[in-house]
Design an enzyme around this catalytic site. Sequence first.
Site, PDB file in Angstrom:
ATOM      1  N   ARG A 119      62.268  38.920  36.269  1.00  0.00           N
ATOM      2  CA  ARG A 119      63.728  39.164  36.245  1.00  0.00           C
ATOM      3  C   ARG A 119      64.120  40.017  37.455  1.00  0.00           C
ATOM      4  O   ARG A 119      63.480  41.030  37.748  1.00  0.00           O
ATOM      5  CB  ARG A 119      64.112  39.872  34.950  1.00  0.00           C
ATOM      6  CG  ARG A 119      65.610  40.239  34.843  1.00  0.00           C
ATOM      7  CD  ARG A 119      65.857  41.663  35.300  1.00  0.00           C
ATOM      8  NE  ARG A 119      67.253  42.065  35.107  1.00  0.00           N
ATOM      9  CZ  ARG A 119      67.769  43.165  35.629  1.00  0.00           C
ATOM     10  NH1 ARG A 119      67.030  43.968  36.373  1.00  0.00           N
ATOM     11  NH2 ARG A 119      69.026  43.486  35.442  1.00  0.00           N
ATOM     12  N   VAL A 120      65.163  39.606  38.158  1.00  0.00           N
ATOM     13  CA  VAL A 120      65.659  40.388  39.297  1.00  0.00           C
ATOM     14  C   VAL A 120      67.116  40.737  39.023  1.00  0.00           C
ATOM     15  O   VAL A 120      67.906  39.863  38.662  1.00  0.00           O
ATOM     16  CB  VAL A 120      65.538  39.591  40.616  1.00  0.00           C
ATOM     17  CG1 VAL A 120      66.114  40.396  41.772  1.00  0.00           C
ATOM     18  CG2 VAL A 120      64.076  39.238  40.887  1.00  0.00           C
ATOM     19  N   GLY A 121      67.451  42.008  39.188  1.00  0.00           N
ATOM     20  CA  GLY A 121      68.826  42.458  38.954  1.00  0.00           C
ATOM     21  C   GLY A 121      69.620  42.528  40.244  1.00  0.00           C
ATOM     22  O   GLY A 121      69.309  41.866  41.239  1.00  0.00           O
ATOM     23  N   GLY A 169      72.644  45.045  35.967  1.00  0.00           N
ATOM     24  CA  GLY A 169      72.624  44.126  37.107  1.00  0.00           C
ATOM     25  C   GLY A 169      73.278  42.788  36.859  1.00  0.00           C
ATOM     26  O   GLY A 169      73.960  42.240  37.733  1.00  0.00           O
ATOM     27  N   THR A 220      68.598  53.546  37.975  1.00  0.00           N
ATOM     28  CA  THR A 220      68.461  53.077  39.356  1.00  0.00           C
ATOM     29  C   THR A 220      68.842  54.208  40.320  1.00  0.00           C
ATOM     30  O   THR A 220      69.700  55.025  39.993  1.00  0.00           O
ATOM     31  CB  THR A 220      69.395  51.874  39.564  1.00  0.00           C
ATOM     32  OG1 THR A 220      68.958  50.807  38.721  1.00  0.00           O
ATOM     33  CG2 THR A 220      69.444  51.406  41.001  1.00  0.00           C
TER      34      THR A 220
HETATM   35  N1  GLY Z   1      70.872  47.929  38.337  1.00  0.00           N
HETATM   36  C1  GLY Z   1      69.522  47.719  38.043  1.00  0.00           C
HETATM   37  C2  GLY Z   1      69.230  46.440  37.432  1.00  0.00           C
HETATM   38  O1  GLY Z   1      70.025  45.903  36.671  1.00  0.00           O
HETATM   39  O2  GLY Z   1      68.160  45.930  37.683  1.00  0.00           O
END
Ligand code: GLY
Length: 300
Positions: free
Chosen positions: A198-200, A224, A170
């Site tokens: 999926r959202v982090g 995340g 990231t």
């Molecule tokens: N930090 C990025 C994610 O887990 O989507």
Amino acid sequence: MKPRLIVHGGAWDIPDQHVEAHINGVRAAVETVHPLLEQGMSALEAVERAVNILEEDPTFDAGRGAFINARGDIELDAMIMDGRTLDFGCVAALRNLLNPVSVARRIMDARDFRMLVGPGAQEFARAQGFDEVPIEELLTERELKLYEKIKNDESFKPISAFSGQAPSDTVGAVALDRDGNLACATSTGGTPRKHPGRVGDSPIVGSGGYADNESGAASATGYGETIMRVVLCKTACDRIEGQGAMRAAASAIETLETRGKGYGGIILIDPRGGYGFAHNTPRMAFAYADGREVVARIET
Ligand code: GLY
């Protein structure tokens, strides 16, 4: 106020052969954008520009170079936040866009909403005139190889990507401008072989990024699902006043490890321009401006 800029290019077990590309990538973002901040660019503009540079660099898991999800597709998440007004823009599960953070910035200017996901985000980006790119423009040989390796591997767990067994990158930026305003931005392709949709943490205010002129501004990287447990960036910013930026970063990462059972890294700037950075992954790539000098490091 002396302008400040710090960026990160992910926290994981960056292999020796990728160290140079990571250092060059984070250095280029600071070398390009810090002089613009000195000329009067706002912190908000600066974090968007710095993250654009990192999104376009195939070294990192954001924009070009992003991880491939379980369906063989790329879905991108990003956020941006203005510490002066506490306003923000967030986007998630966006496809075929090179610079999701710029879509987040436009969302911040919208009248009725601050976070868009999936097809609605796509429709908004199109209406705003963003050019969609074919997936080939975002795909790298490196990620295709990783995808082929893990796509049917039942033993693969996303947390391995952060504790050191697979790549994770990231990107993020935090800036303080001449007027004393803070801002942050974060952008990611998420985790390898993630579930579609999926959202982090990255597009979640307080977790993947946070900016408040009164407390500080931060951007996070890491796993995340665990970063969200401890609302990492807000937790770190809330601790700046008592501890200073560097100790606030370290203590927030300690909380991520002990309470969140997670892995990650954080960069931050306090309202007086002090930098903080910490991680509990094997390595983290980051760079910051120190006067006219740019310090670019892989911290172990
Ligand atoms: N930090 C990025 C994610 O887990 O989507």
